[in-house]
Scaffold this active site. Structure first.
Site, PDB file in Angstrom:
ATOM      1  N   GLU A 240      46.923  10.201-138.802  1.00  8.46           N
ATOM      2  CA  GLU A 240      46.109  10.734-137.704  1.00  8.46           C
ATOM      3  C   GLU A 240      45.085   9.693-137.254  1.00  8.46           C
ATOM      4  O   GLU A 240      44.428   9.058-138.072  1.00  8.46           O
ATOM      5  CB  GLU A 240      45.399  12.008-138.177  1.00  8.46           C
ATOM      6  CG  GLU A 240      44.469  12.625-137.164  1.00  8.46           C
ATOM      7  CD  GLU A 240      43.656  13.761-137.757  1.00  8.46           C
ATOM      8  OE1 GLU A 240      43.148  14.588-136.977  1.00  8.46           O
ATOM      9  OE2 GLU A 240      43.520  13.821-139.003  1.00  8.46           O
TER      10      GLU A 240
ATOM     11  N   LYS B 196      47.782  18.196-130.788  1.00  5.67           N
ATOM     12  CA  LYS B 196      47.327  19.181-131.765  1.00  5.67           C
ATOM     13  C   LYS B 196      46.890  20.471-131.075  1.00  5.67           C
ATOM     14  O   LYS B 196      46.139  20.447-130.102  1.00  5.67           O
ATOM     15  CB  LYS B 196      46.171  18.602-132.592  1.00  5.67           C
ATOM     16  CG  LYS B 196      45.756  19.467-133.763  1.00  5.67           C
ATOM     17  CD  LYS B 196      44.688  18.771-134.604  1.00  5.67           C
ATOM     18  CE  LYS B 196      44.318  19.614-135.824  1.00  5.67           C
ATOM     19  NZ  LYS B 196      43.265  18.969-136.644  1.00  5.67           N
TER      20      LYS B 196
ATOM     21  N   CYS C 149      46.849  17.140-139.483  1.00  7.06           N
ATOM     22  CA  CYS C 149      45.772  17.433-140.423  1.00  7.06           C
ATOM     23  C   CYS C 149      45.687  18.923-140.771  1.00  7.06           C
ATOM     24  O   CYS C 149      46.570  19.474-141.390  1.00  7.06           O
ATOM     25  CB  CYS C 149      44.443  16.909-139.862  1.00  7.06           C
ATOM     26  SG  CYS C 149      43.156  16.725-141.135  1.00  7.06           S
TER      27      CYS C 149
END
Length: 489
Positions: free
Chosen positions: A249, A307, A357
């Protein structure tokens, strides 16, 4: 098991108090348990706010305690309802406790965008026999089974230590065989379920290289270190060729359009020499909006995933909390959420469900990409939490996602824990945390769907609600019978 201890304390409260005091004390006992659990288990919140976020230590400490107090409300609710119901009978109490505990976890996973971290089910990854229930019931179902087993362990211990004569309550009420057999059945069934394979191998073995740059968080966003990050990841990719290369990330601390075009071309050439693809974690700007994204380069063409489930305070500012964020120094803390329902990326001959994440904490969101996805990839930067419990906890969460979905889970992180997780939740290989390197291995895609992928958490939620309703109805009937008997006297 600690849940068995909590169950014991709540049962003492049921037998020792009455009326409104009983529910109130049940809430306090469960809240104390929850507060201890979260202060120990999510202490890394303080690390991210104070050490890396630049917030004054006293304010960061207070914010962490307040956060844990809010989380403790959910076990407190379960404790109050359990003691307030005050059902009779060890097996009824066990079922009620497990149902309420699981529903409290589900509520915590949903309320205020959700925080399902430290769900009890995560403690039951392999080699625990309870891991076998994950593909059927999901992590919250495993929490239910774990809590129920804790109550059975307590009941066995209570009966073994009881000095009450058998004649006073009957042989069955004293002999520990029934709860012991029930507990053994749960463990044996779970162990047998671990041997089942719900999915099938798809395609040829795929070589992967998961890159761990180990760039210190306090150095990552300094402009003078930008080209160091570029060189680090280029060298790692160059020295470890694979059909699928994965960077973590925000591996490159810039927007995609700020990265030199010749550097992106060089990464693409590294992917093409293996006729494969490279997946890069980077922020992507679109007008005034910017996204925490994963972008692919290589033989399959450029694709991207943005995301969807953002972290409050870390990736977006909740309304009314701008003053709080002003005390912290968190770069790029106001992302825009990506669109739900993004299709899997086609990379190196596989359909890859990408999550970034914190997203892999939400099992019901991960299964949205299934059964189409044949492989799961999580890219993370947990350098925000330093050398705390967070990286190991996050790996354990990823192991549960692999169990639930019957898919291999690949994790590429900045500082750890970079790992390859098999479909049965075992860690096949991993890199030591806080080291620079590449985890190279072979993985396989899988097709098919586990029961959890098909139905999610809804079956266990509905069953728990029905159990509580049935137990509540029985309690009401018994109370009515007692009142009738009193009136007849």
């Amino acid at each position: 098991m600690s849940l068995g201890g909590l169950f014991a304390l709540l049962c003492i409260e049921i037998d020792g108090c009455s009326g409104d005091r009983r529910a109130r004390y049940g809430a306090l006992i469960a809240a104390a348990y929850g507060l201890g659990l979260f202060l120990a288990g999510v202490s890394w919140v303080y690390v991210s706010l104070s050490v890396f976020g630049g917030m004054p230590a006293a304010v960061a400490g207070l914010a962490t305690v307040l956060f844990c107090l809010v989380l403790a409300v959910f076990p407190a609710l379960a404790g109050a309802l359990f003691v307030g119901f005050a059902v009779v009978g060890w097996w009824r109490r066990g079922l009620l406790f497990a149902s309420l505990w699981m529903l409290a976890e589900c509520l915590r996973a949903w309320a205020f965008t959700g925080f399902p971290w430290l769900a009890a089910g995560y403690s039951q990854t392999p080699p625990s026999p309870l891991a076998g229930y994950a593909a059927l019931l999901g992590v919250h179902g495993v929490s239910f089974v774990s809590a129920l087993l804790g109550t059975l362990i307590f009941e066995v211990g209570r009966r073994c230590l009881s000095t009450e004569p058998c004649s006073t309550r009957g042989w069955l009420h004293r002999f520990p065989a029934l709860p012991l057999l029930a507990g053994a059945a749960i463990l044996v069934t779970g162990d047998r379920l671990r041997d089942l394979r719900w999915t099938e191998v798809a395609g040829e073995p795929l070589s992967v290289a998961l890159l761990q740059g180990n760039v210190a968080q306090e150095m990552k966003w300094r402009p003078e270190r930008f080209f160091d990050s570029l060189r680090t990841y280029y060298r790692l990719a160059q020295e470890h060729p694979a059909q699928l290369t994965v960077l973590p990330e925000t591996a490159l601390p810039a927007f995609l359009d700020q990265v030199p075009a010749e550097y992106l071309d060089a990464l693409q050439k590294l992917a093409l020499r293996q006729h494969g693809d490279l997946l890069l974690g980077i922020a992507v700007a679109d007008g005034k909006q910017y996204f925490n994204a994963a972008v692919s380069l290589g033989a399959s063409g450029q694709q991207h995933y943005s995301k969807v489930h953002l972290v409050p305070f870390g990736e977006f500012v909740p309304p009314g909390f701008a003053w709080f964020m002003a005390m912290a120094n968190i770069p790029m803390s106001n992302f825009t959420a990506g669109s739900p329902g993004q299709p899997p990326l086609r990379l190196a001959g596989q359909r890859v469900g990408v999550n970034i994440c914190y997203e892999d904490v939400f099992g019901e969101e991960i299964i949205a990409a299934l059964p189409a996805a044949t492989l799961l990839i999580n890219i993370s930067n947990v350098a925000w939490f330093g050398d705390s419990l967070a990286p190991a906890q996050h790996l354990q969460i990823a192991r549960m996602r692999a169990l639930e979905t019957g898919r291999m889970m690949l994790r590429a992180t900045n500082t750890g824990m970079t790992a390859i997780v098999d479909v049965d939740g075992r860690v096949l290989s991993s890199l030591p945390p806080f080291t620079r390197g590449a985890l190279v291995g072979e993985v396989r895609g899988h097709t098919g769907a586990t029961p959890y992928v098909r139905w999610g958490h809804w079956p266990v939620i509905v069953c728990a609600v029905l159990l509580i309703a049935l137990l509540g109805r029985r309690r009401a009937v018994l109370r009515k019978q007692v009142l009738v008997q009193r009136e007849t006297k």
